[in-house]
Design an enzyme around this catalytic site. Structure first.
Site, PDB file in Angstrom:
ATOM      1  N   GLY A 171      39.124 -80.709  -7.179  1.00 59.89           N
ATOM      2  CA  GLY A 171      37.742 -80.450  -6.785  1.00 59.89           C
ATOM      3  C   GLY A 171      37.486 -78.957  -6.790  1.00 59.89           C
ATOM      4  O   GLY A 171      38.432 -78.158  -6.786  1.00 59.89           O
ATOM      5  N   GLN A 192      33.477 -71.021  -4.636  1.00 62.72           N
ATOM      6  CA  GLN A 192      34.820 -70.585  -5.033  1.00 62.72           C
ATOM      7  C   GLN A 192      34.793 -69.748  -6.313  1.00 62.72           C
ATOM      8  O   GLN A 192      35.755 -69.052  -6.625  1.00 62.72           O
ATOM      9  CB  GLN A 192      35.748 -71.787  -5.228  1.00 62.72           C
ATOM     10  N   CYS A 220      44.451 -75.404  -1.093  1.00 66.18           N
ATOM     11  CA  CYS A 220      43.156 -74.978  -1.620  1.00 66.18           C
ATOM     12  C   CYS A 220      43.383 -73.886  -2.641  1.00 66.18           C
ATOM     13  O   CYS A 220      44.185 -72.982  -2.419  1.00 66.18           O
ATOM     14  CB  CYS A 220      42.279 -74.460  -0.477  1.00 66.18           C
ATOM     15  N   LEU A 221      42.657 -73.974  -3.739  1.00 63.47           N
ATOM     16  CA  LEU A 221      42.778 -72.970  -4.794  1.00 63.47           C
ATOM     17  C   LEU A 221      42.363 -71.591  -4.278  1.00 63.47           C
ATOM     18  O   LEU A 221      42.758 -70.576  -4.848  1.00 63.47           O
ATOM     19  CB  LEU A 221      41.905 -73.368  -5.995  1.00 63.47           C
ATOM     20  N   HIS A 268      36.658 -81.778   1.965  1.00 67.02           N
ATOM     21  CA  HIS A 268      37.164 -80.430   1.697  1.00 67.02           C
ATOM     22  C   HIS A 268      36.126 -79.615   0.905  1.00 67.02           C
ATOM     23  O   HIS A 268      35.860 -78.455   1.223  1.00 67.02           O
ATOM     24  CB  HIS A 268      38.491 -80.552   0.934  1.00 67.02           C
ATOM     25  N   GLU A 269      35.535 -80.233  -0.112  1.00 73.40           N
ATOM     26  CA  GLU A 269      34.549 -79.516  -0.944  1.00 73.40           C
ATOM     27  C   GLU A 269      33.240 -79.287  -0.193  1.00 73.40           C
ATOM     28  O   GLU A 269      32.621 -78.222  -0.318  1.00 73.40           O
ATOM     29  CB  GLU A 269      34.278 -80.278  -2.246  1.00 73.40           C
ATOM     30  N   HIS A 292      33.576 -76.404   1.974  1.00 70.12           N
ATOM     31  CA  HIS A 292      33.392 -75.144   1.233  1.00 70.12           C
ATOM     32  C   HIS A 292      31.909 -74.764   1.190  1.00 70.12           C
ATOM     33  O   HIS A 292      31.553 -73.596   1.357  1.00 70.12           O
ATOM     34  CB  HIS A 292      33.898 -75.279  -0.210  1.00 70.12           C
TER      35      HIS A 292
HETATM   36  O1  GNR Z   1      43.236 -79.300  -5.960  1.00 75.26           O
HETATM   37  C1  GNR Z   1      43.086 -79.486  -4.753  1.00 75.26           C
HETATM   38  N1  GNR Z   1      43.888 -80.378  -4.115  1.00 75.26           N
HETATM   39  C2  GNR Z   1      43.683 -80.787  -2.819  1.00 75.26           C
HETATM   40  C3  GNR Z   1      44.717 -81.458  -2.175  1.00 75.26           C
HETATM   41  C4  GNR Z   1      44.567 -81.881  -0.888  1.00 75.26           C
HETATM   42  C5  GNR Z   1      43.386 -81.672  -0.232  1.00 75.26           C
HETATM   43  C6  GNR Z   1      42.355 -80.998  -0.845  1.00 75.26           C
HETATM   44  C7  GNR Z   1      42.492 -80.563  -2.130  1.00 75.26           C
HETATM   45  S1  GNR Z   1      41.189 -79.751  -2.920  1.00 75.26           S
HETATM   46  C8  GNR Z   1      42.096 -78.706  -3.995  1.00 75.26           C
HETATM   47  C9  GNR Z   1      41.156 -77.896  -4.885  1.00 75.26           C
HETATM   48  C10 GNR Z   1      40.288 -77.026  -4.027  1.00 75.26           C
HETATM   49  O2  GNR Z   1      40.688 -76.087  -3.410  1.00 75.26           O
HETATM   50  N2  GNR Z   1      39.027 -77.377  -3.938  1.00 75.26           N
HETATM   51  O3  GNR Z   1      38.188 -76.703  -3.164  1.00 75.26           O
HETATM   52 NI    NI Z   2      39.417 -75.736  -1.633  1.00 72.41          NI
END
Ligand code: GNR
Ligand code: NI
Length: 175
Positions: A47, A52, A94-95, A136-137, A140
């Site tokens: 995601g 980001q 998270c990236l 999670h997204e 953000h």
């Molecule tokens: O690639 C991603 N893997 C992930 C694994 C567990 C919980 C959330 C994520 S999201 C992350 C990519 C990312 O940072 N998206 O904002």
């Molecule tokens: Ni993230």
């Protein structure tokens, strides 16, 4: 494929800022979405939220199988969680948060409403990893990182480690 964007990392202020509602979906929006998708697949990640890559619009992309040949991109604009229930503990990363992963507890089911890249309304029901990813997204888009869901101690330890890393080589920013 589209060009990729640079993924911004904590503590970049755009990651801690609440994004704005998208009022109209135009050509620039489509370009942004294509670039976000290319960036997510290249990472690879499941995601990505627009902030980001430095854009404060409420847009996210996701694909739970980003490495597959039969990848299937999904796009959500102005997403809202309208219902959630249950509980799941999942190891998140998270990236935009380098060198850190931790268990986070969240609802295990969410119902999300928004519009797709054509402006058509969509309702999504997600469970487990899918639900974790959407939350999670959407976090953000609200300027919230999974760091905000881990214990004060773990967060403090990460900040300390990051300060050291930034001192050694990276760009120095205030923490
Ligand atoms: O690639 C991603 N893997 C992930 C694994 C567990 C919980 C959330 C994520 S999201 C992350 C990519 C990312 O940072 N998206 O904002
Ligand atoms: Ni993230």
């Amino acid at each position: 494929m589209s060009e990729t964007y640079k993924i911004l990392t904590y503590p970049e202020s755009v990651l801690l800022t609440k994004s704005d509602v998208v009022e109209n979906i135009d050509e620039d929006t489509q370009k942004l979405i294509d670039g976000m998708a290319a960036t997510m697949y290249a990472a690879p990640g499941i995601g990505l939220a627009a902030n980001q890559v430095g854009n404060l619009q409420r847009i996210l992309v996701y694909d739970l199988s980003p490495q597959d040949k039969d990848r299937n991109l999904s796009v959500l604009i102005n997403p809202e969680i309208v219902h959630s229930e249950g509980k799941i503990e999942y190891e998140e990363g998270c990236l935009s948060v380098v060198d850190f992963a931790s268990e986070v507890t969240r609802p295990s089911y969410v119902k999300v409403q928004g519009v797709d890249r054509h402006g058509n309304p969509v309702t999504i029901e997600a469970e487990d990893l899918f639900a974790v990813c959407l939350q999670h997204e959407i976090d953000h888009l609200n300027g919230v990182l999974f760091l905000d869901h881990v214990s004060t101690l773990k967060r403090a330890m990460y900040k300390k480690k990051l300060k050291k890393m930034l001192k050694k080589g990276g760009p120095v920013t205030k923490l």
